[in-house]
Design a protein around this motif. Structure first.
Motif, PDB file in Angstrom:
ATOM      1  N   GLU A  95      -5.166  -2.930  -0.951  1.00  0.00           N
ATOM      2  CA  GLU A  95      -4.120  -1.921  -0.739  1.00  0.00           C
ATOM      3  C   GLU A  95      -3.378  -1.625  -2.050  1.00  0.00           C
ATOM      4  O   GLU A  95      -2.969  -0.490  -2.306  1.00  0.00           O
ATOM      5  CB  GLU A  95      -3.135  -2.393   0.331  1.00  0.00           C
ATOM      6  N   SER A  96      -3.215  -2.654  -2.868  1.00  0.00           N
ATOM      7  CA  SER A  96      -2.565  -2.463  -4.168  1.00  0.00           C
ATOM      8  C   SER A  96      -3.396  -1.554  -5.064  1.00  0.00           C
ATOM      9  O   SER A  96      -2.861  -0.696  -5.779  1.00  0.00           O
ATOM     10  CB  SER A  96      -2.357  -3.820  -4.860  1.00  0.00           C
ATOM     11  N   TYR A 146      -4.227  -7.316   0.814  1.00  0.00           N
ATOM     12  CA  TYR A 146      -3.092  -6.920  -0.027  1.00  0.00           C
ATOM     13  C   TYR A 146      -3.575  -6.405  -1.387  1.00  0.00           C
ATOM     14  O   TYR A 146      -3.050  -5.417  -1.919  1.00  0.00           O
ATOM     15  CB  TYR A 146      -2.153  -8.104  -0.259  1.00  0.00           C
ATOM     16  N   GLY A 148       0.800  -1.222   0.000  1.00  0.00           N
ATOM     17  CA  GLY A 148       0.000   0.000   0.000  1.00  0.00           C
ATOM     18  C   GLY A 148       0.829   1.266   0.000  1.00  0.00           C
ATOM     19  O   GLY A 148       0.355   2.321  -0.418  1.00  0.00           O
ATOM     20  N   SER A 149       2.058   1.171   0.477  1.00  0.00           N
ATOM     21  CA  SER A 149       2.953   2.331   0.489  1.00  0.00           C
ATOM     22  C   SER A 149       4.105   2.143  -0.492  1.00  0.00           C
ATOM     23  O   SER A 149       5.221   2.593  -0.238  1.00  0.00           O
ATOM     24  CB  SER A 149       3.492   2.555   1.910  1.00  0.00           C
ATOM     25  N   LYS A 162      -5.455   0.781  -4.095  1.00  0.00           N
ATOM     26  CA  LYS A 162      -5.299   2.157  -3.589  1.00  0.00           C
ATOM     27  C   LYS A 162      -3.950   2.743  -4.012  1.00  0.00           C
ATOM     28  O   LYS A 162      -3.864   3.921  -4.390  1.00  0.00           O
ATOM     29  CB  LYS A 162      -5.406   2.165  -2.064  1.00  0.00           C
ATOM     30  N   ALA A 163      -2.896   1.919  -3.933  1.00  0.00           N
ATOM     31  CA  ALA A 163      -1.568   2.386  -4.334  1.00  0.00           C
ATOM     32  C   ALA A 163      -1.544   2.724  -5.821  1.00  0.00           C
ATOM     33  O   ALA A 163      -0.907   3.696  -6.240  1.00  0.00           O
ATOM     34  CB  ALA A 163      -0.522   1.321  -4.016  1.00  0.00           C
TER      35      ALA A 163
END
Length: 227
Positions: free
Chosen positions: A89-90, A86, A47-48, A92-93
């Motif tokens: 979050e991917s 995961y 995510g980061s 969003k990234a």
């Protein structure tokens, strides 16, 4: 499959940012490939990604990362469930990086046990935790992608074989056994199955990712199904 699709995209003169687990042995094969930059990142930190690796922008995101994809862990509910987070979050990234398209690699396991052809518009009844959680990503990510303004493509991959395949897979086991002069004990072999060579699968995924294909579910399989 990841290595094959990276080579396919790089061969089309795309600049590929290959995100791999730190120390991944598979990453070694990509270090000398032209147009590829290696970006080590743990899946739980995906995510980061931008902050961790310095990546500023990207046009499209192909997500193949999944913990416990091997057969031994496919029924582990706790491990499999982590992958839903995961994947989200991917997504969003990807939005932070400005991606307009996001391709997630699902699985034929989402359909469950079927008596006829597996078609994209049929109702899914997955049996394994692996299949259930891939299907849940399809539902959640599709909804989130709409909110983020990203085209979401869910590619249900069937039985891919070729270099880099698990050594315990059917085709790998048969080849290794026969080359050593061994004998394979088979069941009645009545299941209808569909195999696709890994380089062909990579070409399909690259076209889905980079083309003008509308968002939705797509089966990635060969044209030859047989017992």
């Amino acid at each position: 499959m990841g290595r094959a699709v990276v080579r396919e995209l790089a061969g089309d003169a795309c600049q590929v940012e290959a995100v791999i687990r730190p120390g991944s042995p598979g990453g070694k094969a990509l270090e000398e490939v032209e147009n590829v930059s290696i970006r080590p990142c743990l899946l739980e930190e995906i995510g980061s990604l931008g902050e961790k690796t310095g990546l500023k922008e990207a046009d499209a995101w192909l997500h193949l990362g999944w913990e416990g994809a091997g057969s031994a862990n496919r029924q582990n509910p706790e491990l499999q469930r982590k992958n839903i987070g995961y994947a989200m979050e991917s997504l969003k990234a990807a939005a932070k990086l400005g991606c307009g398209r996001f391709l997630f690699t699902g699985s034929q396991a989402e359909y469950g046990i079927c008596q006829g052809p597996m078609r994209e518009d049929m109702e899914c009844h997955p049996v394994s935790e692996y299949g259930k959680d891939k299907l849940e990503v399809c539902r959640r990510a599709g909804e989130m992608a709409d909110d983020l303004g990203i085209t979401y493509i869910h590619a249900r991959v069937f039985s891919v074989y070729g270099p880099g395949d698990h050594p315990w897979s059917l085709i790998s086991t048969c080849i290794d056994t026969y080359l050593q002069g061994g004998h394979m004990e088979m069941g009645p072999c009545t299941q209808l199955w569909n195999f696709l060579y890994v380089e062909e699968a990579a070409r399909v995924l690259a076209k889905l990712l980079l083309g003008k294909t509308p968002g939705g579910v797509y089966n990635v399989a060969g044209e030859d199904t047989r017992p």
